[in-house]
Design an enzyme around this catalytic site. Sequence first.
Site, PDB file in Angstrom:
ATOM      1  N   SER A  55      -5.550  -3.028  -9.220  1.00  0.00           N
ATOM      2  CA  SER A  55      -5.485  -2.849 -10.667  1.00  0.00           C
ATOM      3  C   SER A  55      -4.129  -3.341 -11.193  1.00  0.00           C
ATOM      4  CB  SER A  55      -5.743  -1.379 -11.001  1.00  0.00           C
ATOM      5  OG  SER A  55      -6.021  -1.196 -12.357  1.00  0.00           O
TER       6      SER A  55
ATOM      7  N   ASP B 265     -16.677  -4.613 -12.942  1.00  0.00           N
ATOM      8  CA  ASP B 265     -15.489  -3.765 -12.966  1.00  0.00           C
ATOM      9  C   ASP B 265     -15.186  -3.394 -14.421  1.00  0.00           C
ATOM     10  OD1 ASP B 265     -12.769  -2.833 -13.027  1.00  0.00           O
ATOM     11  OD2 ASP B 265     -12.424  -3.806 -11.104  1.00  0.00           O
TER      12      ASP B 265
ATOM     13  N   HIS C 116     -14.442   0.037 -10.066  1.00  0.00           N
ATOM     14  CA  HIS C 116     -13.126  -0.574 -10.195  1.00  0.00           C
ATOM     15  C   HIS C 116     -12.549  -0.873  -8.818  1.00  0.00           C
ATOM     16  CE1 HIS C 116      -9.368  -1.665 -11.861  1.00  0.00           C
ATOM     17  NE2 HIS C 116      -8.738  -0.526 -11.673  1.00  0.00           N
TER      18      HIS C 116
END
Length: 523
Positions: free
Chosen positions: A239, A465, A493
């Site tokens: 991320s 995602d 995710h």
Amino acid sequence: MNRTLRIAVVALIVVALVGSAWLGVVYLLLGDDSEGGSSDGPAPTVVSTSPAEGSTEPPSPDLAPYYSQEIDWESCGSNQCGALTVPIDYRDAGGETIELELVKVPAGDPDARVGSLVVNPGGPGASGVAYAEGSSEVFRDQLTSRFDVVGFDPRGTGGSDPVDCLPDEEMTDFLAVDPAPDDAGEEKELVDELETFFAGCVERSDALVGHVTTAEAARDMDVLRAALGEASLYYLGASYGTKLGATYAELFPTKVGRLVLDGAVDVGLSSREQSLGQAGGFETALRSYVANCVEEDDDCVLGDSVEAGLATISGLLDDIDAEPLPTSDGRELTVGSAFYGIVTPLYNRDYWSLLDQGLSTALDGDGSTLMLLADAYASRQNGQYLDNSTEAIYAINCLDDPYFVEPADVPAEVPAFEKASPTFGRVFAWGLVNCKGIQVESSEPALDIRGEGAAPILVVGTTRDPATPYEWAVGLAEQLDSGVLLSRDGDGHTAYNSGNECIDTAIEAYLVDGTVPKDQTEC
């Protein structure tokens, strides 16, 4: 919105909702909240190595004391804990310093050890220490047996001089504010809360609050590489951690060893473009969730079609906006908290059942489950915040890029955002005001991130995602001179250790053996 490790806190809720089977996950991912990590387990088996040639050479002479430091590792249960000293301001290397909290989980098979793998879970603001401490659950044995997994809390977060902006009770009010104001009164409340928040960051934090940029965290990471005695960096970032890794590649391209950037952030996009992309990402994830409910559950509470289900959720949010729902702890579920309660389980398909329960009970007039999910997003438990991640995400993002839209200009943005996300568009459009009121300026210039001269960098994206849309991975892989794209077709995710063997083996072969997969490999 990037909250990779935050979803781990959902386990706290699951204990209350579905029983004690999740307690092991809670322990492994969150630890016991004591200093130094886990307190039980055997003493770690540590491989003693000499620093690799050239590993401690500083980029400039004034940084030599930092690059030559040795970490004083101490046993903390089955792990090792330590600290790293770095300057607050890299332009003033002789000035004030801070210590970054570290943890090392020694390789499970010392004889086959490859080296150190530095990890970051994202946020910005999530704890790299907690991420590494949970490595036996987060990573597969192919990595934990071959690497010392090293986590650090980035400057301004966790145990590394955390930024503080609001007392807990005021933070709860801040998060409950309507994220998409309907009238002048709500608009003023949103702006006032933002200005109070950023004023509090300066009043309640030290000088570090102006030095929590991603670039400075990347510079810290190179000091950490040197202190670990590694000639090049082996890194797995998820991320926001992909932005941190890409920034490292730009600042220190010749020190790039093997970098995995999973759930990639497209660093070439503007703040507005990123917000628009996230709006679309969460809409795509929500549609996938609703489609699963409709197709797999004959009694889906949302309706008998995807469009009907989305309309049910939108109607629920409208109803909560008009009249907040009661909860079991006496608080009211506002539309702001309801939004976070709905998006949090979208980060992981395994938690869709929690969203089933949250929506079902909310439609029956009880906001308790959605409030628990919103609390998980903010790391809130029993009225207390387990970390400063909610404060850090604003402090870091807005220092990196202080761009904001004046409230009077938001209505003109709404149509584009509602096109991207009919359900959440207005929320993301109003999110463009989020940096209004920031009171500090970055000392770091904006970077054009290319990573010229770096070894191959593995960029990983997932097709549905919610927080880092797949298109961002495509964009980052194209932007990095040595970017290699690896794609996962799936929900949730990030991609690694999500049940896709093709993804997992490709990432592990790259990190362990240096085998670079073919660009644009699809799994």
